[in-house]
Design a protein around this motif. Structure first.
Motif, PDB file in Angstrom:
ATOM      1  N   UNK A   7       6.311   0.296   9.765  1.00  0.00           N
ATOM      2  CA  UNK A   7       4.876   0.311  10.080  1.00  0.00           C
ATOM      3  C   UNK A   7       4.664   0.330  11.591  1.00  0.00           C
ATOM      4  N   UNK A   8       5.455  -0.491  12.310  1.00  0.00           N
ATOM      5  CA  UNK A   8       5.353  -0.514  13.781  1.00  0.00           C
ATOM      6  C   UNK A   8       5.700   0.852  14.366  1.00  0.00           C
ATOM      7  N   UNK A   9       6.784   1.463  13.853  1.00  0.00           N
ATOM      8  CA  UNK A   9       7.165   2.811  14.316  1.00  0.00           C
ATOM      9  C   UNK A   9       5.984   3.767  14.173  1.00  0.00           C
ATOM     10  N   UNK A  10       5.356   3.736  12.995  1.00  0.00           N
ATOM     11  CA  UNK A  10       4.289   4.702  12.702  1.00  0.00           C
ATOM     12  C   UNK A  10       3.056   4.469  13.562  1.00  0.00           C
ATOM     13  N   UNK A  11       2.652   3.197  13.728  1.00  0.00           N
ATOM     14  CA  UNK A  11       1.426   2.922  14.495  1.00  0.00           C
ATOM     15  C   UNK A  11       1.650   3.225  15.982  1.00  0.00           C
TER      16      UNK A  11
END
Lengths: 116, 116
Positions: A7-11
């Motif tokens: 999720x962190x990668x994507x945001x």
């Protein structure tokens, strides 16, 4: 943890582009259709749609279609993911600064005692 | 604004990778040499150096060489760039929510008056 990492990668990835940040900034003011989002941008519609797809995958926005019109909405909760991560790092480095400050104070007091 | 945009691109991009976030998390606990940063990672040194280069370009870290040892330090000020950006967006959407809330309250009051 792996999920949170993804999720962190994507945001972070979604927000690393000025066009996508401009779209997010626009949606902070309220929902907008794809045409409204595309209007101020000088780019082809497929490119606009690609950017919107990255934003939807990061869950920073969601969209819904009514007839031929797709409307996009902000999902502010996605910001919390990265804010929490930064907050955790901040806690660690601030604790370290506090320990360093206490250590320096202690040294200075010992030095003052010796000087007496 | 263009400069700030470029800085935001770099910081968001730098943090979009789990290895680089792990390096940042490690440096929050204090400075570390390149070998210390590489140790927990199962990747070749050139890859580690590439990640460090991205982090240095984003100004999230700085490094200095003494003899053959390069030591890396966190530069927490770079976090402020993205925190400020998120903060600005939050102000806009919160103001919008406040306006919506006031509007709904107003409608409900009018409705209650009519019902009397």
């Amino acid at each position: 943890m792996a999920n949170n990492n993804a999720a962190l990668n994507r945001v972070f990835h979604a927000l690393a582009d000025p066009t996508r940040r401009a779209m997010v900034a626009r949606l902070c003011r309220g929902p907008a259709t794809v045409s409204e989002l595309a209007k101020p941008l000088s780019m082809a519609l497929p490119t606009v749609l690609q950017h919107l797809q990255v934003l939807e995958q990061s869950r920073l926005i969601r969209s819904e279609k009514a007839g031929r019109v797709r409307t996009c909405h902000l999902e502010p909760v996605a910001f919390a993911t990265i804010e929490q991560w930064i907050g955790r790092q901040r806690m660690v480095w601030e604790a370290r600064l506090d320990r360093m400050e206490a250590y320096v104070k202690d040294l200075a007091q010992k030095e003052a005692k010796h000087a007496k």
